[in-house]
Design a protein around this motif. Structure first.
Motif, PDB file in Angstrom:
ATOM      1  N   SER A  13       0.803  -1.279   0.067  1.00  7.70           N
ATOM      2  CA  SER A  13      -0.062   0.066  -0.119  1.00  7.70           C
ATOM      3  C   SER A  13       0.803   1.458  -0.057  1.00  7.70           C
ATOM      4  N   VAL A  14       2.212   0.990   0.062  1.00  7.49           N
ATOM      5  CA  VAL A  14       3.013   2.168  -0.007  1.00  7.49           C
ATOM      6  C   VAL A  14       3.800   2.405  -1.154  1.00  7.49           C
ATOM      7  N   SER A  15       4.175   3.557  -1.590  1.00  8.56           N
ATOM      8  CA  SER A  15       4.894   3.606  -2.986  1.00  8.56           C
ATOM      9  C   SER A  15       6.315   3.898  -2.731  1.00  8.56           C
ATOM     10  N   GLN A  16       6.933   4.262  -1.529  1.00  4.78           N
ATOM     11  CA  GLN A  16       8.232   4.656  -1.203  1.00  4.78           C
ATOM     12  C   GLN A  16       8.548   4.617   0.053  1.00  4.78           C
ATOM     13  N   VAL A  17       9.940   4.207   0.146  1.00  2.00           N
ATOM     14  CA  VAL A  17      10.528   3.976   1.570  1.00  2.00           C
ATOM     15  C   VAL A  17      10.334   4.972   2.612  1.00  2.00           C
ATOM     16  N   MET A  18       9.665   4.409   3.768  1.00  4.54           N
ATOM     17  CA  MET A  18       9.372   5.149   4.890  1.00  4.54           C
ATOM     18  C   MET A  18      10.217   4.960   5.885  1.00  4.54           C
ATOM     19  N   VAL A  19      11.343   5.782   5.933  1.00  3.94           N
ATOM     20  CA  VAL A  19      12.417   5.183   6.896  1.00  3.94           C
ATOM     21  C   VAL A  19      11.955   5.363   8.474  1.00  3.94           C
ATOM     22  N   ASP A  20      11.433   6.377   8.891  1.00  3.37           N
ATOM     23  CA  ASP A  20      10.995   6.615  10.036  1.00  3.37           C
ATOM     24  C   ASP A  20      10.086   5.273  10.665  1.00  3.37           C
ATOM     25  N   LYS A  21       9.339   4.924   9.769  1.00  4.55           N
ATOM     26  CA  LYS A  21       8.409   3.564   9.998  1.00  4.55           C
ATOM     27  C   LYS A  21       8.938   2.488   9.648  1.00  4.55           C
ATOM     28  N   LYS A  22      10.085   2.490   9.132  1.00  5.18           N
ATOM     29  CA  LYS A  22      10.677   1.200   8.590  1.00  5.18           C
ATOM     30  C   LYS A  22       9.803   0.414   7.630  1.00  5.18           C
ATOM     31  N   VAL A  23       9.566   1.071   6.824  1.00  3.64           N
ATOM     32  CA  VAL A  23       8.389   0.352   5.775  1.00  3.64           C
ATOM     33  C   VAL A  23       9.112   0.427   4.187  1.00  3.64           C
ATOM     34  N   ILE A  24       9.156  -0.807   3.827  1.00  2.07           N
ATOM     35  CA  ILE A  24       9.639  -0.872   2.317  1.00  2.07           C
ATOM     36  C   ILE A  24       8.465  -1.071   1.390  1.00  2.07           C
ATOM     37  N   PRO A  25       8.405  -0.435   0.461  1.00  2.00           N
ATOM     38  CA  PRO A  25       7.057  -0.678  -0.514  1.00  2.00           C
ATOM     39  C   PRO A  25       7.178  -2.157  -1.381  1.00  2.00           C
ATOM     40  N   ALA A  26       6.159  -2.829  -1.611  1.00  2.00           N
ATOM     41  CA  ALA A  26       6.392  -4.144  -2.141  1.00  2.00           C
ATOM     42  C   ALA A  26       5.188  -4.125  -3.155  1.00  2.00           C
ATOM     43  N   GLU A  27       5.168  -5.125  -3.781  1.00  2.00           N
ATOM     44  CA  GLU A  27       4.144  -5.619  -4.751  1.00  2.00           C
ATOM     45  C   GLU A  27       3.744  -7.089  -4.608  1.00  2.00           C
ATOM     46  N   LEU A  28       2.518  -7.521  -4.971  1.00  2.00           N
ATOM     47  CA  LEU A  28       1.798  -8.540  -4.898  1.00  2.00           C
ATOM     48  C   LEU A  28       1.697  -9.523  -6.295  1.00  2.00           C
ATOM     49  N   LEU A  29       2.472 -10.504  -6.523  1.00  2.00           N
ATOM     50  CA  LEU A  29       2.169 -10.947  -7.916  1.00  2.00           C
ATOM     51  C   LEU A  29       1.236 -12.418  -7.476  1.00  2.00           C
ATOM     52  N   GLU A  30       0.313 -12.495  -8.272  1.00  2.00           N
ATOM     53  CA  GLU A  30      -0.587 -13.562  -8.200  1.00  2.00           C
ATOM     54  C   GLU A  30      -0.645 -14.712  -9.574  1.00  2.00           C
ATOM     55  N   LEU A  31      -0.513 -15.950  -9.448  1.00  3.80           N
ATOM     56  CA  LEU A  31      -0.395 -16.539 -10.925  1.00  3.80           C
ATOM     57  C   LEU A  31      -1.202 -17.845 -10.691  1.00  3.80           C
ATOM     58  N   SER A  32      -1.822 -18.405 -11.826  1.00  2.00           N
ATOM     59  CA  SER A  32      -2.502 -19.710 -11.640  1.00  2.00           C
ATOM     60  C   SER A  32      -2.006 -20.472 -12.799  1.00  2.00           C
ATOM     61  N   LYS A  33      -2.271 -21.857 -12.460  1.00  7.01           N
ATOM     62  CA  LYS A  33      -1.570 -22.784 -13.378  1.00  7.01           C
ATOM     63  C   LYS A  33      -2.365 -24.300 -13.379  1.00  7.01           C
ATOM     64  N   LYS A  34      -2.552 -24.812 -14.355  1.00  3.13           N
ATOM     65  CA  LYS A  34      -2.885 -25.967 -14.634  1.00  3.13           C
ATOM     66  C   LYS A  34      -1.910 -27.498 -15.012  1.00  3.13           C
ATOM     67  N   THR A  35      -1.760 -28.272 -14.303  1.00  2.04           N
ATOM     68  CA  THR A  35      -0.743 -29.238 -14.456  1.00  2.04           C
ATOM     69  C   THR A  35      -1.596 -30.577 -14.600  1.00  2.04           C
ATOM     70  N   VAL A  36      -1.191 -31.076 -15.830  1.00  4.20           N
ATOM     71  CA  VAL A  36      -1.943 -32.323 -16.256  1.00  4.20           C
ATOM     72  C   VAL A  36      -0.846 -33.471 -16.366  1.00  4.20           C
ATOM     73  N   LYS A  37      -1.015 -34.627 -15.814  1.00  3.62           N
ATOM     74  CA  LYS A  37      -0.122 -35.832 -16.041  1.00  3.62           C
ATOM     75  C   LYS A  37      -1.018 -37.245 -16.402  1.00  3.62           C
ATOM     76  N   ASP A  38      -0.374 -37.716 -17.274  1.00  2.00           N
ATOM     77  CA  ASP A  38      -1.008 -39.121 -17.579  1.00  2.00           C
ATOM     78  C   ASP A  38      -0.778 -40.213 -16.713  1.00  2.00           C
ATOM     79  N   PHE A  39      -1.536 -41.282 -16.763  1.00  2.00           N
ATOM     80  CA  PHE A  39      -0.868 -42.452 -15.721  1.00  2.00           C
ATOM     81  C   PHE A  39      -1.611 -43.675 -16.346  1.00  2.00           C
ATOM     82  N   THR A  40      -1.352 -44.983 -16.204  1.00  2.00           N
ATOM     83  CA  THR A  40      -1.586 -46.194 -16.425  1.00  2.00           C
ATOM     84  C   THR A  40      -2.430 -46.714 -15.440  1.00  2.00           C
TER      85      THR A  40
END
Length: 293
Positions: A13-40
């Motif tokens: 939620s922050v866009s720049q380093v806040m030294v006094d509050k010791k906060v580093i800006p971050a980003e959240l990445l989200e991914l989805s995936k399907k994995t299919v495997k065949d069996f006998t």
């Protein structure tokens, strides 16, 4: 100059380093995936399956709807009997310029008995023997565009309980590793993450039912990955500011910061993680040129 371990925050939620509050800006990445495997499949069992097929049941008799109860019989030209698995209502025909335009309902029919002789791999027209001898016999009918399939009677290979257990475990492990690698690939240049800032969830496992007839079968695992990332430069900047503070007698040597992080708690819903930061930097004393004279 070193700096002891201190609690800091990574926050989307922050866009720049806040030294006094010791906060580093971050980003959240989200991914989805399907994995299919065949069996006998390795199991064996005596199977009795009835053929099934999608059908359209037509009403060209009148504009009144017609109710058909479950187990209503339908017969093919070759005399094979199929039944309606549930009660349905066929809509009434349309009347346009005095002509009857048939209307239909889509449903399924199931063979009266198990066996491969009920498998018909072509378009089939079926009549309702209960209407035989009356005007409805020729005006109510069903068509199965793709015929009927799935009928079988005899010993066959099936998906055993052990097959399901092993295949789901193996596919889930593969899906986890694939998502882990996918997350690593998606981290933008200049950004980094640490252990504890990544979450991988198995959302759904799609597999055949136990004792399903099959020589080969597939297992699909759907995963979702989340990772909080932050810029290395932002972390180095916070470390530098925490160490030097307002000391004007030294200056920071660019690129010398060595920051270490350890995640304490992470809330992916809020996009915030509390981490311990420690490390060190190199500095040079500022020398007034006049002192060298």
């Amino acid at each position: 100059l070193s700096f002891p371990s201190t609690m800091t925050a990574l926050d989307v939620s922050v866009s720049q380093v806040m030294v006094d509050k010791k906060v580093i800006p971050a980003e959240l990445l989200e991914l989805s995936k399907k994995t299919v495997k065949d069996f006998t499949a390795t199991g064996r069992k005596v199977i009795e399956d009835r053929a099934k097929g999608k059908v359209r049941i037509y009403n060209s008799f009148s504009s009144s709807p017609q109710k058909l109860v479950s187990s209503t019989r339908f017969v093919s030209d070759s005399g094979l009997l199929y039944r309606l698995p549930e009660t349905i209502n066929i809509p009434g025909a349309s009347i346009e310029e005095g002509k009857i335009i048939p209307r239909y309902v889509e449903t399924s029919l199931v063979a009266d008995q198990a066996g491969e002789n009920y498998n018909l791999e072509k378009e089939i027209i079926l009549k309702i023997p209960g209407f035989k001898g009356g005007p409805k016999y020729d005006t109510f009918y069903a068509t199965a565009p793709n015929g009927f399939l799935g009928g079988f009677k005899g010993e066959a290979k099936v998906v055993s309980k052990d097959d399901l257990k092993k295949s789901q475990e193996e596919t889930s492990k593969i899906a986890y590793e694939e998502m882990k690698n996918e997350i690593s690939k998606k981290i933008p240049p200049g950004f980094q993450t640490i252990d504890g800032l990544r979450e991988i969830q198995v959302l759904k496992v799609v597999a055949p039912r136990e004792n399903s007839k099959a020589d080969q079968f597939s297992v699909e695992v759907q995963t979702r990955g989340k990772v909080i990332v932050f810029k290395k430069d932002d972390g180095d900047h916070l470390l530098k500011e925490l160490i030097i503070k307002k000391d004007l007698s030294v200056e920071y040597i660019e690129g010398s910061a060595v920051a270490k992080y350890r995640a304490e708690t992470t809330d992916f819903e809020k996009g915030r993680s509390m981490v311990f930061l420690e490390g060190g930097i190199k500095v040079a004393s500022k020398v007034d040129e006049r002192d060298l004279l």
